[in-house]
Design a protein around this motif. Structure first.
Motif, PDB file in Angstrom:
ATOM      1  N   PHE A 169      -5.413  -2.853  -6.660  1.00 12.25           N
ATOM      2  CA  PHE A 169      -6.067  -3.926  -5.920  1.00 12.25           C
ATOM      3  C   PHE A 169      -5.519  -5.292  -6.325  1.00 12.25           C
ATOM      4  O   PHE A 169      -5.197  -6.127  -5.462  1.00 12.25           O
ATOM      5  N   ALA A 170      -5.401  -5.532  -7.631  1.00 10.08           N
ATOM      6  CA  ALA A 170      -4.878  -6.817  -8.104  1.00 10.08           C
ATOM      7  C   ALA A 170      -3.422  -7.003  -7.702  1.00 10.08           C
ATOM      8  O   ALA A 170      -2.987  -8.125  -7.400  1.00 10.08           O
ATOM      9  N   GLY A 171      -2.653  -5.900  -7.696  1.00 10.37           N
ATOM     10  CA  GLY A 171      -1.253  -5.988  -7.271  1.00 10.37           C
ATOM     11  C   GLY A 171      -1.129  -6.415  -5.825  1.00 10.37           C
ATOM     12  O   GLY A 171      -0.266  -7.239  -5.477  1.00 10.37           O
ATOM     13  N   ILE A 172      -1.979  -5.871  -4.967  1.00  7.74           N
ATOM     14  CA  ILE A 172      -1.962  -6.256  -3.550  1.00  7.74           C
ATOM     15  C   ILE A 172      -2.303  -7.741  -3.407  1.00  7.74           C
ATOM     16  O   ILE A 172      -1.638  -8.479  -2.663  1.00  7.74           O
ATOM     17  N   LEU A 173      -3.347  -8.189  -4.117  1.00  5.03           N
ATOM     18  CA  LEU A 173      -3.722  -9.601  -4.045  1.00  5.03           C
ATOM     19  C   LEU A 173      -2.587 -10.496  -4.538  1.00  5.03           C
ATOM     20  O   LEU A 173      -2.312 -11.554  -3.951  1.00  5.03           O
ATOM     21  N   THR A 222       1.649 -14.342  -3.388  1.00  3.16           N
ATOM     22  CA  THR A 222       3.066 -14.717  -3.504  1.00  3.16           C
ATOM     23  C   THR A 222       3.674 -14.953  -2.122  1.00  3.16           C
ATOM     24  O   THR A 222       4.400 -15.938  -1.903  1.00  3.16           O
ATOM     25  N   ALA A 223       3.387 -14.056  -1.191  1.00  4.62           N
ATOM     26  CA  ALA A 223       3.900 -14.215   0.177  1.00  4.62           C
ATOM     27  C   ALA A 223       3.310 -15.453   0.846  1.00  4.62           C
ATOM     28  O   ALA A 223       4.013 -16.168   1.574  1.00  4.62           O
ATOM     29  N   SER A 224       2.032 -15.729   0.601  1.00  3.41           N
ATOM     30  CA  SER A 224       1.386 -16.917   1.184  1.00  3.41           C
ATOM     31  C   SER A 224       2.037 -18.191   0.672  1.00  3.41           C
ATOM     32  O   SER A 224       2.268 -19.136   1.437  1.00  3.41           O
ATOM     33  N   CYS A 225       2.345 -18.213  -0.624  1.00  3.31           N
ATOM     34  CA  CYS A 225       3.027 -19.375  -1.196  1.00  3.31           C
ATOM     35  C   CYS A 225       4.416 -19.543  -0.582  1.00  3.31           C
ATOM     36  O   CYS A 225       4.837 -20.664  -0.274  1.00  3.31           O
ATOM     37  N   SER A 226       5.128 -18.434  -0.396  1.00  2.00           N
ATOM     38  CA  SER A 226       6.459 -18.497   0.226  1.00  2.00           C
ATOM     39  C   SER A 226       6.382 -18.990   1.664  1.00  2.00           C
ATOM     40  O   SER A 226       7.263 -19.720   2.132  1.00  2.00           O
ATOM     41  N   LEU A 227       5.332 -18.601   2.379  1.00  3.40           N
ATOM     42  CA  LEU A 227       5.145 -19.103   3.744  1.00  3.40           C
ATOM     43  C   LEU A 227       4.935 -20.607   3.759  1.00  3.40           C
ATOM     44  O   LEU A 227       5.474 -21.314   4.618  1.00  3.40           O
ATOM     45  N   PHE A 228       4.161 -21.097   2.800  1.00  2.00           N
ATOM     46  CA  PHE A 228       3.937 -22.538   2.717  1.00  2.00           C
ATOM     47  C   PHE A 228       5.246 -23.278   2.428  1.00  2.00           C
ATOM     48  O   PHE A 228       5.547 -24.306   3.041  1.00  2.00           O
ATOM     49  N   VAL A 229       6.033 -22.726   1.491  1.00  2.00           N
ATOM     50  CA  VAL A 229       7.340 -23.333   1.181  1.00  2.00           C
ATOM     51  C   VAL A 229       8.215 -23.320   2.430  1.00  2.00           C
ATOM     52  O   VAL A 229       8.896 -24.313   2.736  1.00  2.00           O
ATOM     53  N   SER A 230       8.191 -22.215   3.165  1.00  4.49           N
ATOM     54  CA  SER A 230       8.997 -22.104   4.378  1.00  4.49           C
ATOM     55  C   SER A 230       8.584 -23.141   5.423  1.00  4.49           C
ATOM     56  O   SER A 230       9.435 -23.700   6.123  1.00  4.49           O
ATOM     57  N   SER A 231       7.280 -23.416   5.504  1.00  2.92           N
ATOM     58  CA  SER A 231       6.796 -24.383   6.497  1.00  2.92           C
ATOM     59  C   SER A 231       7.179 -25.812   6.138  1.00  2.92           C
ATOM     60  O   SER A 231       7.077 -26.708   6.984  1.00  2.92           O
ATOM     61  N   VAL A 283       0.836  -1.209   0.000  1.00  3.90           N
ATOM     62  CA  VAL A 283       0.000   0.000   0.000  1.00  3.90           C
ATOM     63  C   VAL A 283       0.865   1.252   0.000  1.00  3.90           C
ATOM     64  O   VAL A 283       0.625   2.196  -0.775  1.00  3.90           O
ATOM     65  N   VAL A 284       1.889   1.285   0.852  1.00  7.48           N
ATOM     66  CA  VAL A 284       2.739   2.479   0.953  1.00  7.48           C
ATOM     67  C   VAL A 284       3.539   2.687  -0.333  1.00  7.48           C
ATOM     68  O   VAL A 284       3.563   3.804  -0.885  1.00  7.48           O
ATOM     69  N   SER A 285       4.184   1.644  -0.830  1.00  6.67           N
ATOM     70  CA  SER A 285       5.049   1.788  -2.009  1.00  6.67           C
ATOM     71  C   SER A 285       4.245   2.164  -3.249  1.00  6.67           C
ATOM     72  O   SER A 285       4.582   3.130  -3.947  1.00  6.67           O
ATOM     73  N   MET A 286       3.187   1.418  -3.530  1.00 10.82           N
ATOM     74  CA  MET A 286       2.375   1.740  -4.711  1.00 10.82           C
ATOM     75  C   MET A 286       1.629   3.047  -4.527  1.00 10.82           C
ATOM     76  O   MET A 286       1.431   3.803  -5.480  1.00 10.82           O
ATOM     77  N   GLY A 287       1.195   3.324  -3.286  1.00  9.77           N
ATOM     78  CA  GLY A 287       0.506   4.580  -3.025  1.00  9.77           C
ATOM     79  C   GLY A 287       1.403   5.776  -3.285  1.00  9.77           C
ATOM     80  O   GLY A 287       0.997   6.749  -3.943  1.00  9.77           O
TER      81      GLY A 287
END
Length: 401
Positions: free
Chosen positions: A286-290, A295-304, A240-244
């Protein structure tokens, strides 16, 4: 749960790397703003009085002002007649001063005309008066070639195009120059978010701190949920901050009135997205945030699933950059890009291009048809909770070694 979440935030912000990546995301946004402004020029390169940067923005805005408002056939005919008369007056190269005085002020109109008529030869200015009819014929011809065996996709495209308001509206703004740089910003942010999320679980597995955490009351399911939520909130804040900052600075420089322009005047006349530039910016935001959250959720799964933070980082970066690699390799399977969590940042196959230059792209399977921009949003929205659930289950069921 709230206390666990607060502890995870403290844990995240104790990392110097998190602070570095947060600062770097803001710096990158500012540098890309400078890049966009520097790409603006007024006049030809061989013109000693050519302007670039902020001076060019002001000069171009003033030159384009006669085209502001409704894009009428009369404006288009006048612009094309000026172009033909000026071109025919010079057998060789047109002088830079004449080009700047006669051609530059009508450049947007010429781009709309040539986009609508495509390869069709224009023999007179009168033909340009049929701009909107020719635009529709261009769309129908492209759809006939692209979806010869998928009539439902063609019907969906024509139905979407029927919602496009005509005559188009135009005002100079951010959409007229280098708006695709936002795709690069999203890609860089995706890499930063991946670097933050990938070691979250695997670092504790590697140091064996996880063995101690599992002995606590909330060391399994709640800890996994709180840790994932903390990362997603941080990613959301960075996005939000960077794109904003990026969008606010550029629209302040180019003028907020440009957001009222029809999307077709900023990109291609045959685009079928029924929106203006402001709508495009909001949807891309909006699509960029999603996409970043997926992407972060997938990385969390890989990390787990990984015992080593290095392994988690390598796999996560590969997944994040996979759409880009596929694009460079010439793979053009739209379903694949839409399904990949970072598919929305795949440069030419990104959500932004699906909304603007590639708006005729549809996913179709049998009688099922879905416009590609909608597919990016839908699949990312589904993948976020899916990957988080898998992450929590993976962390909860992991056995100590």
């Amino acid at each position: 749960m709230f206390n666990v979440l607060c502890m995870e935030f403290k844990r995240l912000f104790r990392s110097r790397m998190v602070w570095i990546l947060c600062a770097a995301s803001l710096v990158v946004a500012l540098l890309l703003c400078v890049m966009v402004v520097d790409n603006v020029s007024y006049g030809r390169r061989d013109d000693p009085e050519a302007k670039i940067g902020l001076e060019a923005v002001a000069a171009v805005k003033e030159a384009y002002r006669p085209l502001y408002g409704a894009v009428t056939p009369e404006k288009l005919e006048s612009a094309f007649e000026t172009y033909i008369n000026t071109s025919n007056a010079y057998e060789e190269k047109m002088p830079a001063s004449v080009y700047k005085e006669k051609i530059v002020p009508i450049q947007p109109a010429l781009s709309w005309i040539f986009s609508a008529f495509d390869d069709s030869e224009i023999t007179s200015a009168d033909e340009v008066g049929g701009f909107y009819a020719q635009r529709l014929r261009n769309i129908e011809n492209q759809l006939a070639d692209k979806y010869a065996n998928a009539p439902q996709a063609k019907q969906a495209a024509l139905a979407l195009n029927s919602r496009v308001e005509t005559p188009f509206n135009y005002a100079y703004g951010y959409g007229d120059t280098s708006p695709d740089i936002i795709v690069l910003l999203l890609l860089v942010l995706g890499l930063f978010c991946t670097a933050m999320a990938a070691p979250v679980f695997s670092a504790d597995y590697h140091s064996r701190a996880d063995d101690i955490q599992r002995c606590t009351r909330y060391g399994r399911g709640r800890l996994g949920a709180a840790r994932s939520l903390a990362v997603l909130i941080l990613v959301l804040a960075i996005a939000v901050v960077s794109m904003g900052v990026y969008l606010i600075i550029l629209n302040s420089i180019f003028g907020w009135e440009g957001l009222s322009s029809s999307l077709q005047t900023a990109f291609v006349a045959w685009g079928i997205a029924p929106m203006n530039v402001g709508d495009m910016v909001r949807m891309t935001f909006f699509a960029g945030i999603l996409t970043l959250l997926a992407t972060a959720s997938c990385s969390l799964f890989v990390s787990s699933r990984c015992k080593s933070p290095t392994t988690a980082l390598i796999i996560s970066f590969c997944v994040t950059l996979l759409p880009v690699f596929l694009g460079f390799a010439g793979v053009n399977v739209k379903w694949l890009y839409a399904l990949l969590p970072s598919g929305g940042t795949a440069i030419e196959n990104s959500f932004y291009y699906a909304l603007t230059l590639n708006s005729l792209e549809f996913l179709h399977l049998g009688s099922f048809t879905l416009w590609l921009p909608y597919a990016y949003i839908l699949f990312a929205a589904v993948e976020i909770p899916l990957f988080i659930l898998l992450t929590i289950l993976s962390h909860k069921k992991r056995e100590a070694y």
